[in-house]
Design a protein around this motif. Structure first.
Motif, PDB file in Angstrom:
ATOM      1  N   ALA A  61      55.702  -4.616  53.281  1.00 17.14           N
ATOM      2  CA  ALA A  61      54.674  -3.577  53.333  1.00 17.14           C
ATOM      3  C   ALA A  61      53.499  -3.922  52.430  1.00 17.14           C
ATOM      4  O   ALA A  61      52.343  -3.660  52.764  1.00 17.14           O
ATOM      5  CB  ALA A  61      55.266  -2.230  52.936  1.00 17.14           C
ATOM      6  N   GLU A  62      53.787  -4.532  51.286  1.00 15.29           N
ATOM      7  CA  GLU A  62      52.725  -4.886  50.352  1.00 15.29           C
ATOM      8  C   GLU A  62      51.839  -6.012  50.877  1.00 15.29           C
ATOM      9  O   GLU A  62      50.698  -6.150  50.448  1.00 15.29           O
ATOM     10  CB  GLU A  62      53.333  -5.297  49.009  1.00 15.29           C
ATOM     11  N   GLU A  63      52.376  -6.818  51.796  1.00 20.73           N
ATOM     12  CA  GLU A  63      51.616  -7.947  52.317  1.00 20.73           C
ATOM     13  C   GLU A  63      50.877  -7.630  53.604  1.00 20.73           C
ATOM     14  O   GLU A  63      50.163  -8.476  54.137  1.00 20.73           O
ATOM     15  CB  GLU A  63      52.564  -9.132  52.545  1.00 20.73           C
ATOM     16  N   LEU A  64      51.027  -6.417  54.120  1.00 22.55           N
ATOM     17  CA  LEU A  64      50.340  -6.035  55.346  1.00 22.55           C
ATOM     18  C   LEU A  64      48.848  -5.826  55.093  1.00 22.55           C
ATOM     19  O   LEU A  64      48.442  -5.539  53.962  1.00 22.55           O
ATOM     20  CB  LEU A  64      50.939  -4.744  55.907  1.00 22.55           C
ATOM     21  N   PRO A  65      48.013  -5.951  56.128  1.00 22.31           N
ATOM     22  CA  PRO A  65      46.604  -5.583  55.967  1.00 22.31           C
ATOM     23  C   PRO A  65      46.487  -4.106  55.588  1.00 22.31           C
ATOM     24  O   PRO A  65      47.352  -3.295  55.916  1.00 22.31           O
ATOM     25  CB  PRO A  65      46.019  -5.840  57.357  1.00 22.31           C
ATOM     26  N   GLY A  66      45.419  -3.776  54.900  1.00 19.01           N
ATOM     27  CA  GLY A  66      45.223  -2.393  54.475  1.00 19.01           C
ATOM     28  C   GLY A  66      45.386  -2.188  52.986  1.00 19.01           C
ATOM     29  O   GLY A  66      45.110  -1.103  52.468  1.00 19.01           O
ATOM     30  N   ASP A  75      51.553   3.878  47.570  1.00 17.47           N
ATOM     31  CA  ASP A  75      52.649   4.574  48.246  1.00 17.47           C
ATOM     32  C   ASP A  75      53.407   5.399  47.209  1.00 17.47           C
ATOM     33  O   ASP A  75      54.564   5.123  46.884  1.00 17.47           O
ATOM     34  CB  ASP A  75      53.588   3.568  48.921  1.00 17.47           C
ATOM     35  N   PRO A  76      52.746   6.443  46.661  1.00 13.12           N
ATOM     36  CA  PRO A  76      53.374   7.218  45.567  1.00 13.12           C
ATOM     37  C   PRO A  76      54.637   7.958  45.989  1.00 13.12           C
ATOM     38  O   PRO A  76      55.486   8.244  45.154  1.00 13.12           O
ATOM     39  CB  PRO A  76      52.264   8.207  45.158  1.00 13.12           C
ATOM     40  N   LEU A  77      54.768   8.275  47.280  1.00 12.82           N
ATOM     41  CA  LEU A  77      55.954   9.001  47.745  1.00 12.82           C
ATOM     42  C   LEU A  77      57.075   8.063  48.193  1.00 12.82           C
ATOM     43  O   LEU A  77      58.144   8.525  48.578  1.00 12.82           O
ATOM     44  CB  LEU A  77      55.577   9.931  48.907  1.00 12.82           C
TER      45      LEU A  77
END
Length: 226
Positions: A61-66, A75-77
């Motif tokens: 998820a950390e390596e995805l675009p955005g 992604d605090p939740l």
């Protein structure tokens, strides 16, 4: 003689009891020594490696675009924690689709209130009630059918058949790639493509917040934005 015989029997019992007790103590010592040796030997045994070849869902998820420089991975939740790769891919597809719709809606919301030549140009109302002011209100089943046709057509191309898996995107499908690029704006360089995708996502996120705020303002005030 009888007393002597009794004394001998008593001594024999005492000796046997002492020998049994000593044997039990010896067994306990041997067992304890065995456990200690086993524990020592385990220290020299090869340990299983904790390194996994597969990338964790959070890392993916950390390596995805955005993920922009600021605020970074946000992604605090913890919504991406523990998600499978397919589920993460599904959420990204939903975010892209909602962001694109919100960008179109934000533009149409503002332009439609200032420039409205359709239907005789008489529909001069706030955008949140503009649909009810058009003749399309009587044809809403047809409008819903057309929207459903577009949704189903896109789903057939992007999702796996329900007989194989529900709400699961195809493995070879790239999120957001609908094959529509008439102006050839898609970069061929992977880094440039990721940068462009990040810009699209961030603009879509802002548009989702923006259209929600505009609708809320008109619901509260009952008037146009400008």
């Amino acid at each position: 003689p009888r007393r002597t015989l009794q004394r001998r029997r008593r001594n024999t019992r005492t000796t046997a009891h002492s020998q049994a007790t000593a044997a039990k103590k010896a067994d306990k010592k041997m067992f304890a020594l065995f456990i200690m040796l086993l524990a020592s030997a385990s220290a020299f045994a090869p340990q299983p490696s904790s390194t996994k070849s597969a990338v964790s869902p959070l890392k993916a998820a950390e390596e995805l675009p955005g993920v922009a420089d600021f605020p970074g991975f946000f992604d605090p939740l913890g919504l991406s924690d523990g998600l499978s790769e397919q589920r993460l891919k599904f959420y990204r597809e939903a975010e892209l689709k909602h962001g694109r719709v919100a960008m179109l809606a934000s533009l149409g919301f503002l332009v439609g209130e200032s420039f409205h030549p359709l239907f005789g140009g008489d529909i001069d109302v706030p955008s949140y009630v503009a649909f009810q002011a058009t003749p399309l209100q009587k044809l809403w089943p047809l409008v819903i059918t057309v929207i459903a046709w577009f949704e189903i057509s896109a789903a057939v191309e992007t999702f796996m058949p329900p007989s194989e898996a529900l709400w699961t995107l195809k493995d070879d499908y790239e999120s957001g790639d609908l094959g529509f690029d008439p102006l050839g704006l898609k970069p061929t360089d992977p880094d440039e493509l990721k940068t462009l995708q990040t810009k699209e996502l961030n603009n879509g996120r802002l548009a989702m917040l923006g259209i929600a705020g505009m609708v809320a303002q008109e619901l509260v005030s009952g008037g146009k934005i400008f």
